[in-house]
Design a protein around this motif. Sequence first.
Motif, PDB file in Angstrom:
ATOM      1  N   VAL A 336     164.704  29.527 -37.566  1.00  0.00           N
ATOM      2  CA  VAL A 336     165.946  29.009 -38.126  1.00  0.00           C
ATOM      3  C   VAL A 336     167.068  29.356 -37.157  1.00  0.00           C
ATOM      4  N   TYR A 337     167.210  30.643 -36.886  1.00  0.00           N
ATOM      5  CA  TYR A 337     168.135  31.094 -35.841  1.00  0.00           C
ATOM      6  C   TYR A 337     167.401  30.995 -34.503  1.00  0.00           C
ATOM      7  N   THR A 338     168.146  30.666 -33.442  1.00  0.00           N
ATOM      8  CA  THR A 338     167.501  30.336 -32.178  1.00  0.00           C
ATOM      9  C   THR A 338     167.866  31.310 -31.059  1.00  0.00           C
ATOM     10  N   GLY A 339     167.061  31.262 -30.001  1.00  0.00           N
ATOM     11  CA  GLY A 339     167.293  32.092 -28.833  1.00  0.00           C
ATOM     12  C   GLY A 339     166.907  33.539 -29.051  1.00  0.00           C
ATOM     13  N   GLY A 340     167.391  34.403 -28.150  1.00  0.00           N
ATOM     14  CA  GLY A 340     167.044  35.817 -28.215  1.00  0.00           C
ATOM     15  C   GLY A 340     167.523  36.488 -29.483  1.00  0.00           C
ATOM     16  N   ILE A 341     168.819  36.344 -29.794  1.00  0.00           N
ATOM     17  CA  ILE A 341     169.333  36.967 -31.017  1.00  0.00           C
ATOM     18  C   ILE A 341     168.692  36.330 -32.232  1.00  0.00           C
ATOM     19  N   GLY A 342     168.394  35.034 -32.146  1.00  0.00           N
ATOM     20  CA  GLY A 342     167.738  34.352 -33.252  1.00  0.00           C
ATOM     21  C   GLY A 342     166.363  34.912 -33.552  1.00  0.00           C
ATOM     22  N   THR A 343     165.660  35.326 -32.499  1.00  0.00           N
ATOM     23  CA  THR A 343     164.342  35.926 -32.686  1.00  0.00           C
ATOM     24  C   THR A 343     164.443  37.213 -33.490  1.00  0.00           C
ATOM     25  N   ILE A 344     165.466  38.002 -33.192  1.00  0.00           N
ATOM     26  CA  ILE A 344     165.667  39.275 -33.892  1.00  0.00           C
ATOM     27  C   ILE A 344     166.067  39.031 -35.343  1.00  0.00           C
ATOM     28  N   LEU A 345     167.006  38.106 -35.557  1.00  0.00           N
ATOM     29  CA  LEU A 345     167.428  37.785 -36.916  1.00  0.00           C
ATOM     30  C   LEU A 345     166.269  37.209 -37.727  1.00  0.00           C
ATOM     31  N   THR A 346     165.463  36.392 -37.094  1.00  0.00           N
ATOM     32  CA  THR A 346     164.309  35.799 -37.770  1.00  0.00           C
ATOM     33  C   THR A 346     163.373  36.874 -38.309  1.00  0.00           C
ATOM     34  N   ALA A 347     163.139  37.898 -37.508  1.00  0.00           N
ATOM     35  CA  ALA A 347     162.208  38.958 -37.917  1.00  0.00           C
ATOM     36  C   ALA A 347     162.635  39.618 -39.219  1.00  0.00           C
ATOM     37  N   PHE A 348     163.941  39.739 -39.428  1.00  0.00           N
ATOM     38  CA  PHE A 348     164.438  40.420 -40.629  1.00  0.00           C
ATOM     39  C   PHE A 348     164.786  39.448 -41.758  1.00  0.00           C
ATOM     40  N   PHE A 349     165.282  38.265 -41.420  1.00  0.00           N
ATOM     41  CA  PHE A 349     165.763  37.338 -42.447  1.00  0.00           C
ATOM     42  C   PHE A 349     164.699  36.343 -42.906  1.00  0.00           C
ATOM     43  N   ASN A 350     163.786  35.998 -41.998  1.00  0.00           N
ATOM     44  CA  ASN A 350     162.799  34.969 -42.324  1.00  0.00           C
ATOM     45  C   ASN A 350     161.357  35.408 -42.115  1.00  0.00           C
ATOM     46  N   GLY A 351     161.153  36.686 -41.876  1.00  0.00           N
ATOM     47  CA  GLY A 351     159.787  37.192 -41.812  1.00  0.00           C
ATOM     48  C   GLY A 351     159.339  37.555 -40.413  1.00  0.00           C
ATOM     49  N   PHE A 352     158.793  38.747 -40.302  1.00  0.00           N
ATOM     50  CA  PHE A 352     158.302  39.275 -39.030  1.00  0.00           C
ATOM     51  C   PHE A 352     157.309  38.314 -38.382  1.00  0.00           C
ATOM     52  N   GLU A 353     156.462  37.692 -39.194  1.00  0.00           N
ATOM     53  CA  GLU A 353     155.417  36.827 -38.652  1.00  0.00           C
ATOM     54  C   GLU A 353     155.994  35.598 -37.949  1.00  0.00           C
ATOM     55  N   ASN A 354     157.190  35.169 -38.349  1.00  0.00           N
ATOM     56  CA  ASN A 354     157.807  34.003 -37.721  1.00  0.00           C
ATOM     57  C   ASN A 354     158.470  34.336 -36.388  1.00  0.00           C
ATOM     58  N   ALA A 355     158.585  35.609 -36.070  1.00  0.00           N
ATOM     59  CA  ALA A 355     159.200  36.024 -34.799  1.00  0.00           C
ATOM     60  C   ALA A 355     158.180  36.565 -33.815  1.00  0.00           C
ATOM     61  N   SER A 356     156.965  36.845 -34.261  1.00  0.00           N
ATOM     62  CA  SER A 356     156.011  37.590 -33.438  1.00  0.00           C
ATOM     63  C   SER A 356     155.608  36.857 -32.167  1.00  0.00           C
ATOM     64  N   ASP A 357     155.535  35.533 -32.201  1.00  0.00           N
ATOM     65  CA  ASP A 357     155.193  34.780 -30.990  1.00  0.00           C
ATOM     66  C   ASP A 357     156.430  34.306 -30.243  1.00  0.00           C
ATOM     67  N   ILE A 358     157.487  33.970 -30.985  1.00  0.00           N
ATOM     68  CA  ILE A 358     158.713  33.478 -30.354  1.00  0.00           C
ATOM     69  C   ILE A 358     159.306  34.505 -29.396  1.00  0.00           C
ATOM     70  N   GLN A 359     159.199  35.796 -29.757  1.00  0.00           N
ATOM     71  CA  GLN A 359     159.825  36.829 -28.920  1.00  0.00           C
ATOM     72  C   GLN A 359     159.248  36.859 -27.505  1.00  0.00           C
ATOM     73  N   ASN A 360     158.042  36.348 -27.321  1.00  0.00           N
ATOM     74  CA  ASN A 360     157.444  36.329 -25.984  1.00  0.00           C
ATOM     75  C   ASN A 360     158.167  35.403 -25.023  1.00  0.00           C
ATOM     76  N   LEU A 361     158.976  34.485 -25.543  1.00  0.00           N
ATOM     77  CA  LEU A 361     159.671  33.534 -24.678  1.00  0.00           C
ATOM     78  C   LEU A 361     160.822  34.179 -23.905  1.00  0.00           C
ATOM     79  N   CYS A 362     161.282  35.338 -24.315  1.00  0.00           N
ATOM     80  CA  CYS A 362     162.353  36.026 -23.576  1.00  0.00           C
ATOM     81  C   CYS A 362     161.834  36.453 -22.210  1.00  0.00           C
TER      82      CYS A 362
END
Length: 721
Positions: A336-362
């Motif tokens: 939902v939230y995008t980019g680096g900060i979006g990855t962090i917000l996603t982990a807390f606001f929309n579920g850790f599982e939704n950020a676990s692969d996205i964070q590798n793009l940094c």
Amino acid sequence: MTNRQDMKNNIKEALANPNLRGALGRFGNDYLVSREKAYTGKNFEELREKISSIKRSAAGRMEELADRFTQNMLSRGAKVYRAKNAQEARDYILNLAMARGVKKIVKSKSMASEEIHLNEYLNEKGLESVETDLGEWILQLSGQKPSHMVMPAIHMTRGEVADVFSGEINLQLSSDIPVLVKVAREQLRRKFLEAGMGISGANIAVAETGTLVITTNEGNGRLTTTLPPIHVAIVGLEKLVEKFADVEPILEALPRSATGQKITSYVTMITGPTPVIDAGGNVKPKELHIVLLDNGRSQMQADPVFKQALQCIRCASCLNVCPVFQIVGGHVYGHVYTGGIGTILTAFFNGFENASDIQNLCIGCERCKRFCPGKIDIPGLIRELRSRVVDKKGLPGIPKFVMQRVLPNRKLFHRLLKVAHAAQKPFQTGGLVRHLPLFLAGLTEGRSLPAIADKPFRDLVVALDDKKVAQEEQWQPRVGFFAGCLTDFIYPRLGVAVYKLLHHMGMQMVFPLEQTCCGMPAVYMGSRETAAELARQNIAAFEKAGVDYITTACPTCAHALKHHFVEALAGDPKWGERARNFSSKVYTFAALLAEKSNGGQNLKLAQTTGKVTYHDSCHMKGVFGITVEPRELLKSAGLELVEMEGPDRCCGFGGSYSIKYPEISQHILEKKLASIINSGAELLALDCPGCLLQLHGGLDSRDKNITVKHTAEILAEQLLP
């Protein structure tokens, strides 16, 4: 949730879309110019210090400020609802609409409403919820989600928008912007007049006065909050600040960092409900409801590491300068939230599982950190998130073997490098590997690779000026040299250059043979144990050597030595203090050389001619803030410095990133190479062996006759006896 194969497919699709890359690339270039102009006369560092202090204080007192805000809003006739999670927020809004007989809803842009998937929920319940922000409406009509937190449809061209609008009104439209805006105005105006409820977000919520502050560049925000008889504002708890005076610095930075404007078109402040005048001139009471949304924010506040993410003011400047975002966009690099900060917000606001692969793009270029007005260490938080992913899921097979068995075992690591040296010979031409077979072919796609050296630096250092060793033992200071893997085994000539320059200044190079990998591969892969073990091995090696300074020709290694060793061993009662003592001695070689030689003035250098352009490595500038020193050193040798466009933009190497995501790496590299070539310089200088590998390999694969050298090499070649 996006799995790794989905991620690969999404990346491939994004890279095949020239409109996407063109739109994001153009904006990225224009943004830097407009942002710099908007901040003219402002001290950004002072401003961001104020903002980070305000937001940090507010984050620490979130409950207290929420209570004060609630009391002040209630006293003015508003309603405040505290929603623990997304479902509670959705249900409150739905129940309110049902109780008031609302069928049609208009929405101003709100990332909080995207976070709780409000539109889908209301539509499923039979309500019509229409986005009225132009970008959001375009996306709603096309069935897409925002790709950017401030400019949701930034990834679309006006031709694509024309097609969307044409489908909506059943009339073929041109891509002329005034025509498209006119269509949007005509279609949306009646929506405002028919709506029984308007929903907005808020940029700031002031506890002292009970005030909502909303910034927009379109009039839809004010229409949404004034025309319908009911206004609902969805406000994340992190939007709270203590005092009305706290609004000023945030409003100074928000438009400048978001869109390069000094101020947005509309700044709306709402303190309690206001009367509504209907078509007949009758005054009616207006309802104002504020949904204070938690949805993971209290969890973030309680986390000592991630608490600082609550300092985000949602300007999205981190996206605007991110090299990866500019290549693949927010639909790939985000949830939902995008980019680096979006990855962090996603982990807390929309579920850790939704950020676990996205964070590798940094890619870890640290650029976002420099531009963030909230002073959030976004790269550091992503590394922590990555470590937590590994703690939870573990590493996959080959990376696990490398991290646990190879890197901590120096002798095994070096033996494997010797095996690789022998294996490369059939593919080596003139010191470069231009083609590799089978599954390794991707490594040489778009760039050549340097061959592993016949003799590593650790074998050469023993013979360097051997006859003067006895004399040098009396020299001061003793400078411990950390080679790093690339200097030691790929570019030993860099170590030789450093030796010559230190010797020239009367310093003794000390090279502990027990040193090993700096641990950055482990840090970037999230392997805490390996990073800590490598830190211990290297600290012990340099303590034994007894040195006054520790230097390295690789700023990435310097980042590990100076910062990550301390982080990795912070909780270790035996090694924590030793790590801090070690860190206090660490210098990048450019900084040490510039300091000890007075910017090169004390070096005896033959003067040369020619144009040189300089590439600022991500860690040299982003972590250490070193930009002037290497340029002064180059000028001291008589070279004419010609600045390229975007000298501090990432080259796309990122260590193992160029192996994990070679397609993204290549596209970032292409942009960098274009800047280098367009500078007209015949020599490219840099201070990072990783950048040397990437940029020399890229230029070689394109047959560009531009010499690429480390600053230490250039200066060592000009030394006079």
